[in-house]
Design an enzyme around this catalytic site. Structure first.
Site, PDB file in Angstrom:
ATOM      1  N   THR A   1     -12.129   0.201  31.596  1.00  0.00           N
ATOM      2  CA  THR A   1     -13.049   1.307  31.864  1.00  0.00           C
ATOM      3  C   THR A   1     -14.297   0.885  32.641  1.00  0.00           C
ATOM      4  O   THR A   1     -14.791  -0.235  32.457  1.00  0.00           O
ATOM      5  CB  THR A   1     -13.497   1.954  30.527  1.00  0.00           C
ATOM      6  OG1 THR A   1     -14.629   2.800  30.766  1.00  0.00           O
ATOM      7  CG2 THR A   1     -13.919   0.913  29.496  1.00  0.00           C
TER       8      THR A   1
ATOM      9  N   GLU B   1     -17.091   1.818  31.960  1.00  0.00           N
ATOM     10  CA  GLU B   1     -18.183   1.609  30.983  1.00  0.00           C
ATOM     11  C   GLU B   1     -18.498   0.124  30.823  1.00  0.00           C
ATOM     12  O   GLU B   1     -19.606  -0.243  30.433  1.00  0.00           O
ATOM     13  CB  GLU B   1     -17.799   2.188  29.618  1.00  0.00           C
ATOM     14  CG  GLU B   1     -17.799   3.708  29.546  1.00  0.00           C
ATOM     15  CD  GLU B   1     -19.184   4.330  29.608  1.00  0.00           C
ATOM     16  OE1 GLU B   1     -20.096   3.820  28.940  1.00  0.00           O
ATOM     17  OE2 GLU B   1     -19.340   5.327  30.325  1.00  0.00           O
TER      18      GLU B   1
ATOM     19  N   TYR C   1     -18.131   0.608  22.374  1.00  0.00           N
ATOM     20  CA  TYR C   1     -16.894   0.960  23.086  1.00  0.00           C
ATOM     21  C   TYR C   1     -16.668   0.014  24.260  1.00  0.00           C
ATOM     22  O   TYR C   1     -15.579  -0.570  24.422  1.00  0.00           O
ATOM     23  CB  TYR C   1     -16.989   2.414  23.574  1.00  0.00           C
ATOM     24  CG  TYR C   1     -15.896   2.809  24.562  1.00  0.00           C
ATOM     25  CD1 TYR C   1     -14.606   3.107  24.117  1.00  0.00           C
ATOM     26  CD2 TYR C   1     -16.158   2.891  25.924  1.00  0.00           C
ATOM     27  CE1 TYR C   1     -13.602   3.471  25.021  1.00  0.00           C
ATOM     28  CE2 TYR C   1     -15.168   3.251  26.830  1.00  0.00           C
ATOM     29  CZ  TYR C   1     -13.893   3.546  26.378  1.00  0.00           C
ATOM     30  OH  TYR C   1     -12.905   3.901  27.273  1.00  0.00           O
TER      31      TYR C   1
ATOM     32  N   LYS D   1     -13.655  -2.786  24.869  1.00  0.00           N
ATOM     33  CA  LYS D   1     -12.754  -2.704  26.029  1.00  0.00           C
ATOM     34  C   LYS D   1     -12.833  -3.976  26.876  1.00  0.00           C
ATOM     35  O   LYS D   1     -11.857  -4.363  27.516  1.00  0.00           O
ATOM     36  CB  LYS D   1     -13.106  -1.484  26.875  1.00  0.00           C
ATOM     37  CG  LYS D   1     -12.614  -0.169  26.277  1.00  0.00           C
ATOM     38  CD  LYS D   1     -11.120  -0.012  26.512  1.00  0.00           C
ATOM     39  CE  LYS D   1     -10.624   1.372  26.116  1.00  0.00           C
ATOM     40  NZ  LYS D   1      -9.221   1.589  26.459  1.00  0.00           N
TER      41      LYS D   1
HETATM   42  P1  NDP Z   1      -7.899  10.348  24.829  1.00  0.00           P
HETATM   43  O1  NDP Z   1      -9.025  10.198  23.886  1.00  0.00           O
HETATM   44  O2  NDP Z   1      -7.549  11.705  25.324  1.00  0.00           O
HETATM   45  O3  NDP Z   1      -6.569   9.738  24.137  1.00  0.00           O
HETATM   46  C1  NDP Z   1      -6.624   8.607  23.315  1.00  0.00           C
HETATM   47  C2  NDP Z   1      -5.266   8.443  22.648  1.00  0.00           C
HETATM   48  O4  NDP Z   1      -5.288   7.294  21.789  1.00  0.00           O
HETATM   49  C3  NDP Z   1      -4.845   9.624  21.752  1.00  0.00           C
HETATM   50  O5  NDP Z   1      -3.472   9.845  21.944  1.00  0.00           O
HETATM   51  C4  NDP Z   1      -5.106   9.094  20.346  1.00  0.00           C
HETATM   52  O6  NDP Z   1      -4.302   9.704  19.352  1.00  0.00           O
HETATM   53  C5  NDP Z   1      -4.689   7.646  20.541  1.00  0.00           C
HETATM   54  N1  NDP Z   1      -5.180   6.739  19.483  1.00  0.00           N
HETATM   55  C6  NDP Z   1      -6.448   6.664  19.006  1.00  0.00           C
HETATM   56  N2  NDP Z   1      -6.514   5.710  18.051  1.00  0.00           N
HETATM   57  C7  NDP Z   1      -5.277   5.167  17.939  1.00  0.00           C
HETATM   58  C8  NDP Z   1      -4.708   4.156  17.123  1.00  0.00           C
HETATM   59  N3  NDP Z   1      -5.425   3.512  16.203  1.00  0.00           N
HETATM   60  N4  NDP Z   1      -3.392   3.849  17.264  1.00  0.00           N
HETATM   61  C9  NDP Z   1      -2.634   4.517  18.161  1.00  0.00           C
HETATM   62  N5  NDP Z   1      -3.110   5.510  18.956  1.00  0.00           N
HETATM   63  C10 NDP Z   1      -4.420   5.820  18.844  1.00  0.00           C
HETATM   64  O7  NDP Z   1      -8.162   9.347  26.045  1.00  0.00           O
HETATM   65  P2  NDP Z   1      -7.797   9.499  27.606  1.00  0.00           P
HETATM   66  O8  NDP Z   1      -6.396   9.965  27.727  1.00  0.00           O
HETATM   67  O9  NDP Z   1      -8.892  10.219  28.292  1.00  0.00           O
HETATM   68  O10 NDP Z   1      -7.924   7.978  28.082  1.00  0.00           O
HETATM   69  C11 NDP Z   1      -6.799   7.095  28.032  1.00  0.00           C
HETATM   70  C12 NDP Z   1      -7.304   5.667  27.954  1.00  0.00           C
HETATM   71  O11 NDP Z   1      -8.096   5.383  29.087  1.00  0.00           O
HETATM   72  C13 NDP Z   1      -8.177   5.354  26.745  1.00  0.00           C
HETATM   73  O12 NDP Z   1      -7.873   4.024  26.354  1.00  0.00           O
HETATM   74  C14 NDP Z   1      -9.598   5.424  27.278  1.00  0.00           C
HETATM   75  O13 NDP Z   1     -10.477   4.615  26.546  1.00  0.00           O
HETATM   76  C15 NDP Z   1      -9.376   4.897  28.695  1.00  0.00           C
HETATM   77  N6  NDP Z   1     -10.311   5.378  29.693  1.00  0.00           N
HETATM   78  C16 NDP Z   1     -10.489   6.721  29.870  1.00  0.00           C
HETATM   79  C17 NDP Z   1     -11.343   7.204  30.833  1.00  0.00           C
HETATM   80  C18 NDP Z   1     -11.525   8.662  31.062  1.00  0.00           C
HETATM   81  O14 NDP Z   1     -12.470   9.025  31.775  1.00  0.00           O
HETATM   82  N7  NDP Z   1     -10.670   9.515  30.519  1.00  0.00           N
HETATM   83  C19 NDP Z   1     -12.095   6.267  31.701  1.00  0.00           C
HETATM   84  C20 NDP Z   1     -11.729   4.886  31.536  1.00  0.00           C
HETATM   85  C21 NDP Z   1     -10.887   4.469  30.541  1.00  0.00           C
HETATM   86  P3  NDP Z   1      -4.789  11.055  18.570  1.00  0.00           P
HETATM   87  O15 NDP Z   1      -4.395  12.207  19.456  1.00  0.00           O
HETATM   88  O16 NDP Z   1      -4.015  10.992  17.310  1.00  0.00           O
HETATM   89  O17 NDP Z   1      -6.273  10.951  18.382  1.00  0.00           O
HETATM   90  P1  GDP Z   2     -18.662   8.501  29.049  1.00  0.00           P
HETATM   91  O1  GDP Z   2     -19.165   8.192  30.418  1.00  0.00           O
HETATM   92  O2  GDP Z   2     -17.344   7.846  28.742  1.00  0.00           O
HETATM   93  O3  GDP Z   2     -19.643   8.263  27.973  1.00  0.00           O
HETATM   94  O4  GDP Z   2     -18.264  10.058  29.091  1.00  0.00           O
HETATM   95  P2  GDP Z   2     -18.949  11.353  28.446  1.00  0.00           P
HETATM   96  O5  GDP Z   2     -18.312  12.511  29.110  1.00  0.00           O
HETATM   97  O6  GDP Z   2     -18.899  11.314  26.960  1.00  0.00           O
HETATM   98  O7  GDP Z   2     -20.489  11.233  28.885  1.00  0.00           O
HETATM   99  C1  GDP Z   2     -20.871  11.214  30.236  1.00  0.00           C
HETATM  100  C2  GDP Z   2     -22.389  11.252  30.312  1.00  0.00           C
HETATM  101  O8  GDP Z   2     -22.855  12.542  29.898  1.00  0.00           O
HETATM  102  C3  GDP Z   2     -23.109  10.231  29.432  1.00  0.00           C
HETATM  103  O9  GDP Z   2     -24.174   9.668  30.170  1.00  0.00           O
HETATM  104  C4  GDP Z   2     -23.672  11.078  28.294  1.00  0.00           C
HETATM  105  O10 GDP Z   2     -24.860  10.566  27.689  1.00  0.00           O
HETATM  106  C5  GDP Z   2     -23.982  12.360  29.052  1.00  0.00           C
HETATM  107  N1  GDP Z   2     -24.134  13.538  28.175  1.00  0.00           N
HETATM  108  C6  GDP Z   2     -25.191  14.375  28.159  1.00  0.00           C
HETATM  109  N2  GDP Z   2     -25.013  15.310  27.218  1.00  0.00           N
HETATM  110  C7  GDP Z   2     -23.827  15.071  26.637  1.00  0.00           C
HETATM  111  C8  GDP Z   2     -23.111  15.733  25.598  1.00  0.00           C
HETATM  112  O11 GDP Z   2     -23.530  16.719  25.016  1.00  0.00           O
HETATM  113  N3  GDP Z   2     -21.882  15.210  25.281  1.00  0.00           N
HETATM  114  C9  GDP Z   2     -21.378  14.101  25.939  1.00  0.00           C
HETATM  115  N4  GDP Z   2     -20.150  13.649  25.604  1.00  0.00           N
HETATM  116  N5  GDP Z   2     -22.047  13.456  26.892  1.00  0.00           N
HETATM  117  C10 GDP Z   2     -23.258  13.941  27.244  1.00  0.00           C
END
Ligand code: NDP
Ligand code: GDP
Length: 342
Positions: A130, A132, A154, A158
């Protein structure tokens, strides 16, 4: 069973946003898609249902905290590819559960790598890294050689996984890649993330279901792309001759405030902002109705202020580039939200 398909892939975190789009993508490529779902899961594969593919994937139990489960799955199934998308993926929650987050996101990946090394060394692994991990880096644009300065539990969890992937590649010759993906969104994004929250709550404000949208820090900048574009890059990484890490990003960066302004227009609001800090509010010019308010509950103990990715390497090596700009992405997300009200 395997012979009818080109390849067999495990997607961990199949119930999440990227899991759904990647399943759809791999099914179109003729893969046998196996989805890992954790035992005490949210219990809903609504995203797969939304894409009408819930009956096209095989679901198996998969828990990142459970070494025996991971060993068993990887030893018996002999996947061609594993996409590890499972994670405790919400930065804000990681401050409340730093050790749990590390156990899932960091050690969970260690468990997968060990299982591949011992039981299925020819399996290729994609790891969801990520942006992040860059934290508050000074670099104007972040790429594969930018120094990581993680600023949340987080991001730190990662980064452990990221370095383990790199180590297993070097030390044991495992074909494993990390995709350093910048924020990516879609109609299927979880409601806790800011883009989905903004759009879902603006729709509720429009239909008078809530008084206003409440946000934290609206001045952080994010490089937002479309999940559906990004899953293609994950697959491309695993089709290369040599494993490597790649930055995947959209080509632009915007403040949360700018995202709010753009999304608000899709709902017929023209915002005008007044005040500063936690007293800042946005009104709709036409009706003078308050639409956005700042609430300190949504600020984080530490913040990543600025992310802007440079995905030239992916562009050159993977021949990958984003297809959807922010305006188009916001329109896709808003149209989906509005379709729930008509
Ligand atoms: P989501 O939060 O939508 O999905 C996360 C998934 O992980 C869910 O299916 C969740 O299951 C599962 N999960 C959580 N804990 C466990 C565990 N202990 N064992 C097995 N499965 C588990 O994430 P995204 O699809 O948005 O992202 C996919 C990946 O990419 C993640 O690793 C995220 O950190 C990473 N990422 C995402 C970004 C983004 O902007 N979306 C940016 C960069 C990286 P359940 O439904 O049961 O909660
Ligand atoms: P992140 O980049 O993985 O932390 O994705 P998020 O969508 O959770 O947050 C993106 C940015 O939006 C971060 O800088 C947060 O601090 C900002 N932010 C501001 N208000 C909110 C809020 O109400 N919820 C979330 N999730 N983020 C917020």
């Amino acid at each position: 069973m395997k012979s009818n398909f080109k390849k067999k892939a495990l997607i961990t975190g199949i119930s999440g946003q990227d899991g759904a789009y990647l399943s759809e993508f791999l099914l179109k490529k003729g893969y046998h898609v196996v989805g890992g779902e954790r035992q005490n899961a949210s219990g809903s594969l609504w995203r797969l249902k939304e894409l009408k593919i819930e009956n096209k994937v095989e679901i198996i139990p998969f828990e990142l905290l459970e070494e025996n489960n991971i060993n068993h799955v990887i030893r018996t199934e002999k996947f061609d590819e594993i996409y590890n998308l499972a994670a405790q993926s919400f930065v804000a929650s990681s401050y409340n559960t730093p050790l749990f987050t590390s156990n899932v996101n960091a050690l969970g990946v260690g468990r997968i790598l060990e299982a591949i090394r011992h039981f299925s060394p020819s399996t290729r692994l994609y790891q969801a890294s990520t942006s992040e991990m860059y934290g508050n880096t000074k670099s104007k644009k972040q790429n594969e050689v930018t120094i990581f300065e993680p600023t949340s539990p987080y991001a730190i969890s990662k980064l452990y996984a990221h370095w383990m992937v790199s180590l297993y590649r070097e030390a044991y010759g495992i074909f494993c890649c990390s995709g350093i993906l910048f924020n990516h969104e879609s109609p299927l994004r979880g409601k806790e993330f800011v883009t989905k929250k903004i759009i879902s709550d603006l729709a509720k404000v429009k239909f008078n279901l809530i008084p206003c949208l409440k946000l934290g820090n609206i001045y952080s900048k994010r490089d937002w792309g479309y999940s559906k574009d990004y899953v293609e890059a994950m697959w491309k990484m695993l089709q290369q001759k040599k494993p490597d890490d790649f930055v995947i990003s959209s080509g632009s960066t915007h403040t949360v405030k700018s995202f709010v302004n753009k999304a608000a227009r899709e709902f017929g609001f023209e915002l005008t902002w007044k005040g500063h800090g936690i007293k800042e509010v946005a009104f709709d010019k036409k009706t003078n109705k308050m639409v956005v308010k700042i609430n300190k509950a949504f600020f984080r103990p530490t913040e990543v202020n600025y992310l802007f990715g440079d995905s030239k390497k992916a562009n050159k090596t993977l021949k990958w580039s984003p297809k959807t700009d922010l305006n188009k992405l916001i329109k896709i997300m808003c149209d989906y939200e509005l379709s729930k009200y008509v």
